[in-house]
Design an enzyme around this catalytic site. Structure first.
Site, PDB file in Angstrom:
ATOM      1  N   HIS A 282     107.199 -15.328 -81.255  1.00 40.08           N
ATOM      2  CA  HIS A 282     107.667 -16.221 -80.190  1.00 40.08           C
ATOM      3  C   HIS A 282     106.527 -16.709 -79.294  1.00 40.08           C
ATOM      4  O   HIS A 282     106.537 -16.512 -78.081  1.00 40.08           O
ATOM      5  CB  HIS A 282     108.771 -15.549 -79.360  1.00 40.08           C
ATOM      6  CG  HIS A 282     109.649 -16.546 -78.683  1.00 40.08           C
ATOM      7  ND1 HIS A 282     109.571 -16.809 -77.343  1.00 40.08           N
ATOM      8  CD2 HIS A 282     110.618 -17.360 -79.156  1.00 40.08           C
ATOM      9  CE1 HIS A 282     110.460 -17.722 -77.012  1.00 40.08           C
ATOM     10  NE2 HIS A 282     111.104 -18.082 -78.108  1.00 40.08           N
TER      11      HIS A 282
ATOM     12  N   GLU B 128     108.656 -27.955 -82.048  1.00 36.15           N
ATOM     13  CA  GLU B 128     108.922 -26.631 -82.607  1.00 36.15           C
ATOM     14  C   GLU B 128     110.173 -26.604 -83.468  1.00 36.15           C
ATOM     15  O   GLU B 128     111.101 -27.385 -83.253  1.00 36.15           O
ATOM     16  CB  GLU B 128     109.041 -25.594 -81.499  1.00 36.15           C
ATOM     17  CG  GLU B 128     110.256 -25.768 -80.626  1.00 36.15           C
ATOM     18  CD  GLU B 128     110.417 -24.645 -79.629  1.00 36.15           C
ATOM     19  OE1 GLU B 128     110.920 -23.574 -80.028  1.00 36.15           O
ATOM     20  OE2 GLU B 128     110.047 -24.839 -78.465  1.00 36.15           O
TER      21      GLU B 128
ATOM     22  N   ARG C 149     118.286 -16.946 -82.737  1.00 34.31           N
ATOM     23  CA  ARG C 149     117.224 -17.705 -83.395  1.00 34.31           C
ATOM     24  C   ARG C 149     116.037 -16.834 -83.786  1.00 34.31           C
ATOM     25  O   ARG C 149     115.186 -17.251 -84.560  1.00 34.31           O
ATOM     26  CB  ARG C 149     116.738 -18.832 -82.477  1.00 34.31           C
ATOM     27  CG  ARG C 149     117.743 -19.950 -82.325  1.00 34.31           C
ATOM     28  CD  ARG C 149     117.259 -21.015 -81.350  1.00 34.31           C
ATOM     29  NE  ARG C 149     116.054 -21.662 -81.818  1.00 34.31           N
ATOM     30  CZ  ARG C 149     115.145 -22.210 -81.011  1.00 34.31           C
ATOM     31  NH1 ARG C 149     115.309 -22.173 -79.692  1.00 34.31           N
ATOM     32  NH2 ARG C 149     114.078 -22.796 -81.501  1.00 34.31           N
TER      33      ARG C 149
ATOM     34  N   ARG D  73     108.730 -19.146 -85.487  1.00 32.66           N
ATOM     35  CA  ARG D  73     108.750 -20.598 -85.332  1.00 32.66           C
ATOM     36  C   ARG D  73     107.609 -21.239 -86.114  1.00 32.66           C
ATOM     37  O   ARG D  73     106.575 -20.634 -86.366  1.00 32.66           O
ATOM     38  CB  ARG D  73     108.573 -21.026 -83.861  1.00 32.66           C
ATOM     39  CG  ARG D  73     109.552 -20.457 -82.871  1.00 32.66           C
ATOM     40  CD  ARG D  73     110.913 -21.141 -82.965  1.00 32.66           C
ATOM     41  NE  ARG D  73     111.784 -20.678 -81.897  1.00 32.66           N
ATOM     42  CZ  ARG D  73     112.508 -19.583 -81.920  1.00 32.66           C
ATOM     43  NH1 ARG D  73     112.453 -18.786 -82.969  1.00 32.66           N
ATOM     44  NH2 ARG D  73     113.289 -19.252 -80.908  1.00 32.66           N
TER      45      ARG D  73
END
Length: 166
Positions: free
Chosen positions: A155, A125, A136, A140
């Site tokens: 997420h 990831e 963050r 992703r």
């Protein structure tokens, strides 16, 4: 030893055990990115010192040259339709880094089984920078060792396979 000292010693041992368990859970496998010893450690990215593997090839073409999703039940998204930060992350992955976060490139364990099932260490990831986020964020890119690329904006709740042809 008095009962009070014995109680303090037991509490100290339990605290150490809880801290060790929390660190293990946060790191997923109990190993830091720099202590990974997988087949990826010989990749150009690892040799360059980034610690993150570089996936092989983007998207899998069929014999006819057309892109074939790894899971026809999963939605796909054109690479050009991704946010610019996701395209930046994909470019960093292709170059082998450097990545903005030390956790980029760590093994993604697919615990929720939202991606096709593969052996441990198959997926990795990478953070997609979220403007205005103090951490963050939730976006992703997850890559497979055979070149698959997946996008999640929430997420890991949902994924889309990235079609690099468009």
């Amino acid at each position: 030893m008095t009962s009070r000292i014995r109680l303090i010693a037991i509490v100290a041992v339990l605290c150490c055990a809880v801290i060790a368990a929390a660190v293990y859970a946060l790191l997923g496998t109990g190993k830091t990115a720099s202590s990974k010893t997988s087949a990826h450690s010989a990749s150009p990215a690892a040799a360059a010192g980034s610690g993150a593997p570089k996936p092989s090839a983007p998207a899998k073409p069929s014999a006819s040259g057309a892109w074939v999703p790894t899971n026809s039940a999963m939605a796909d998204v054109c690479r050009s339709k991704l946010p610019s930060q996701a395209r930046d992350t994909l470019s960093l992955i292709a170059k082998g880094g450097p990545y903005p976060y030390r956790t980029d490139g760590v093994v993604f364990e697919n615990r929720e089984n939202r991606l096709p099932r593969r052996s441990g260490g198959y997926y990795h990831e990478y953070t997609v920078v979220t403007p205005g986020s103090g951490d963050r964020g939730t976006r992703r890119v997850v890559t497979g060792t055979q070149g698959e690329e997946y996008w999640t904006a929430d997420h890991y709740s949902t994924f889309q396979e990235i079609d690099s042809r468009c």
